[in-house]
Design an enzyme around this catalytic site. Sequence first.
Site, PDB file in Angstrom:
ATOM      1  CG  ASP A   1      -0.935  -0.044   8.481  1.00 22.81           C
ATOM      2  OD1 ASP A   1      -1.559   0.876   8.838  1.00 22.81           O
ATOM      3  OD2 ASP A   1       0.263  -0.073   8.058  1.00 22.81           O
TER       4      ASP A   1
ATOM      5  CE  LYS B   1       0.780   1.163   4.618  1.00 21.47           C
ATOM      6  NZ  LYS B   1       1.622   2.218   4.959  1.00 21.47           N
TER       7      LYS B   1
HETATM    8  O1  C5P Z   1       0.084  -1.869  15.198  1.00 19.18           O
HETATM    9  P1  C5P Z   1       1.300  -1.855  14.844  1.00 19.18           P
HETATM   10  O2  C5P Z   1       2.086  -2.892  15.088  1.00 19.18           O
HETATM   11  O3  C5P Z   1       1.501  -1.604  13.047  1.00 19.18           O
HETATM   12  O4  C5P Z   1       1.930  -0.460  15.471  1.00 19.18           O
HETATM   13  C1  C5P Z   1       3.313  -0.377  15.621  1.00 19.18           C
HETATM   14  C2  C5P Z   1       3.422   0.859  16.551  1.00 19.18           C
HETATM   15  O5  C5P Z   1       3.528   2.135  15.674  1.00 19.18           O
HETATM   16  C3  C5P Z   1       3.012   0.835  17.823  1.00 19.18           C
HETATM   17  O6  C5P Z   1       3.668  -0.035  18.777  1.00 19.18           O
HETATM   18  C4  C5P Z   1       2.623   2.277  18.149  1.00 19.18           C
HETATM   19  O7  C5P Z   1       3.975   2.627  18.791  1.00 19.18           O
HETATM   20  C5  C5P Z   1       2.707   2.872  16.837  1.00 19.18           C
HETATM   21  N1  C5P Z   1       1.288   3.403  16.400  1.00 19.18           N
HETATM   22  C6  C5P Z   1       0.411   4.260  16.839  1.00 19.18           C
HETATM   23  N2  C5P Z   1      -0.775   4.508  16.455  1.00 19.18           N
HETATM   24  C7  C5P Z   1      -1.261   3.795  15.528  1.00 19.18           C
HETATM   25  C8  C5P Z   1      -0.574   2.774  14.924  1.00 19.18           C
HETATM   26  C9  C5P Z   1       0.830   2.526  15.469  1.00 19.18           C
HETATM   27  O8  C5P Z   1       1.014   4.808  17.850  1.00 19.18           O
HETATM   28  N3  C5P Z   1      -2.526   4.184  14.906  1.00 19.18           N
END
Ligand code: C5P
Length: 318
Positions: A151, A24
């Site tokens: 995502d 993406k």
């Molecule tokens: O959910 P994911 O593993 O992709 O997120 C990785 C990191 O990115 C999370 O641990 C968080 O620190 C940050 N994050 C965030 N807000 C979001 C998505 C991700 O703060 N909406």
Amino acid sequence: MINPPSGPAEPFPFRQVTVFAPAKINLILRVLDRRADGYHNLWSIMHTVGLEDEIQIQPRHGDGEIHLNCDSADLADEHSNLVYRAAQAVLEQSSVRIGLDISLRKKIPMGAGLGGGSSDAAATIVGLNRLLHLGWSSRRMAEVGQRLGSDVPFFLFAPAAVVSGRGEAVHPIGMDGTQWAALVNPGFGVETSWAYRELATTRASVRPLTAAQSALPGRPRVAWQEVVSAAENDFEPPVFAKHPILQAIKRTLTEAGAQVALLSGSGATVFGLFSSENQAREAAAQFSGEKCFKTFVVSTCSAPLALQLSATGASPLG
Ligand code: C5P
């Protein structure tokens, strides 16, 4: 509960499913306030593009045992891989007692802001939903997926959507036609959690959405020009400050005639958007001297994740 099969695939008419997991790009990525759960509310327009990982799944004897074979040495630990975790979550939630042989062929660079791991997880859920006849809706699959990564839900509503909340609120949109993207990856990754922290500590305040951005979800179909003129990524200032090379890539893509050139996700990939394949190829060629760079010229996708079912199983990774 479905019992273990007496042959490799007896309760299921298909012995193998192959799902193509697209990358993406974030055409707009706004990071809003920090939430009580530590995540940030975001607002993004995401679009899938034709750079795809490939996931083959075959059912096998065994009670929930999953074997994952990946062609990338960087993903050696199969149990922490999002494909493995997605398959485990589906088996748990569906109470299907079966083993799985999964092979993952990686093309999407990792830690690249292109959503490769999340797309692989979504593709695994979609593939198992069909292979095991679960009959789950996209919403149900997104609920399972959102626990694996912010995502993941988007990919269940691809090719284009407005994504908000932590990433779980997905509102599909129709984009008018396709565009060509030159994806330029500098050969290093940016850690997402670092980028969020850095953004939160370096910016003075959270800027609300612009009027042009707020108006986009209300349209039945969205013209590319509307998105392009509202395009921005809040991660650019902190990520460019640490990695000036990314700003230089953006500049080169803009000078090569991109309608917009932008960091994707928290990086490190920068993309340029072009109306023709030739223009995108010419822009990508500007980076041919950079030996560490990976460049891809791809069109934006016009359909959801593609899937092939077959009655005979090919050997994993061909
Ligand atoms: O959910 P994911 O593993 O992709 O997120 C990785 C990191 O990115 C999370 O641990 C968080 O620190 C940050 N994050 C965030 N807000 C979001 C998505 C991700 O703060 N909406």
